[in-house]
Scaffold this motif. Structure first.
Motif: not given
Length: 304
Positions: A2, A30-36, A38
């Motif tokens: 992150n 990329e983005r995590s499922h929560a939108g953070y 990566r």
């Protein structure tokens, strides 16, 4: 990883990394499922590259062109290196002006003048020197000898290199300030008037070769340690009179003493020493102490 982990690994603030990501310089992997956001190992390398270019002074628009392969890194680096070279030269000149101010009881006007002197172009430096010689030789008797002498002086310019050393810049500032001194100018004007007057008799040679020969006689006698200063004078004057086809008598010695007394001006010698530094010539040794020593000894041999 992150954005916080990326910040710890690189030492860059999270806010900076986020900004670089938003403008597309270091996009997240990329983005995590929560939108953070990566990031991966490639993100670290790209971020380090951006930081390096920023530390070297490149703007973000240029960095973007490099990253997008719309600009060749080598060409960008060369252009930026040239720009930095100019900045470094200007900063070096400004630093020299500030050093000169720090060494004297200067005013704001002095600082402004010294800054202009330090940053003078080649043409401006030559104008300073030409104006100095104009003030000295204006009104001096015109003759082929005087024209040849002044032409020789004017032919030497203060050629600071594109990247001068601190010593060269300091020498130029000292020279330019010395050329402003009214008493120095008047002293040289008097030397010129007496040397090139229609009835002038140049007892002591004024050409470089002649001066070198004469001061060589003095230096040899002084360094060798003759029995007395008077004995050194006898030796030097005997050799000089023979070379000049004159008789070594009191009248000749008075003429030589008067000529040497007129010629002793440490700033005239300092002029050439500073020119040597500015132009990268071999150092010019000091000789004024030898002239002064010989003059004192010569005067001592004259009848009261």
């Amino acid at each position: 990883m992150n954005i916080g982990e990326l910040s710890r690994l690189t030492g860059l603030p999270v806010k900076t990394i986020r900004y670089y990501s938003d403008v597309g310089l270091v996009p997240e992997a990329e983005r995590s499922h929560a939108g953070y956001r990566r990031y991966d190992h490639g993100s670290i390398m790209r971020l380090e590259f951006v930081r390096t270019l920023r530390e070297l002074g490149l703007d973000l628009a240029t960095i973007r062109r490099v990253l997008e392969r719309r600009a060749d890194l080598g060409e960008v680096a060369a252009a930026h290196a040239a720009a930095l070279g100019t900045q470094i030269r200007v900063l070096r000149l400004r630093r020299a002006a500030l050093r000169a101010v720090a060494e004297r009881d200067a005013t704001p006007a002095d600082l402004e003048r010294l800054a202009r002197i330090a940053q003078a172009s080649a043409a401006e430096r030559q104008r300073i020197i030409d104006e100095f010689f104009d003030s000295i030789f204006s009104g001096i008797a015109d003759s082929s000898e005087s024209r040849e002498f002044t032409a020789g002086l004017r032919s030497v310019s203060a050629d600071l290199p594109d990247e001068p050393t601190d010593e060269q810049v300091d020498a130029w500032i000292e020279l330019a300030e010395m050329l402003r001194a009214p008493d120095f100018r008047e002293r040289l004007r008097e030397m010129g008037r007496r040397s090139f007057a229609p009835d002038a008799r140049r007892i002591v040679p004024t050409d470089p070769a002649g001066l070198q020969w004469f001061i060589g006689l003095v230096a040899d006698a002084q360094d060798r340690g003759t029995p007395s200063p008077e004995a050194a004078v006898d030796e030097v004057m005997a050799r000089w009179a023979a070379a000049a086809g004159r008789t070594d008598d009191a009248a000749l010695r008075r003429e030589v003493a008067d000529a040497i007394e007129l010629s002793i001006e440490p700033r005239a010698e300092r002029y050439w020493q500073l020119m040597a530094v500015i132009n990268g010539w071999p150092p010019i040794p000091a000789t004024m102490h030898r002239w002064a020593w010989f003059l004192d000894a010569l005067r001592a041999t004259l009848p009261a």
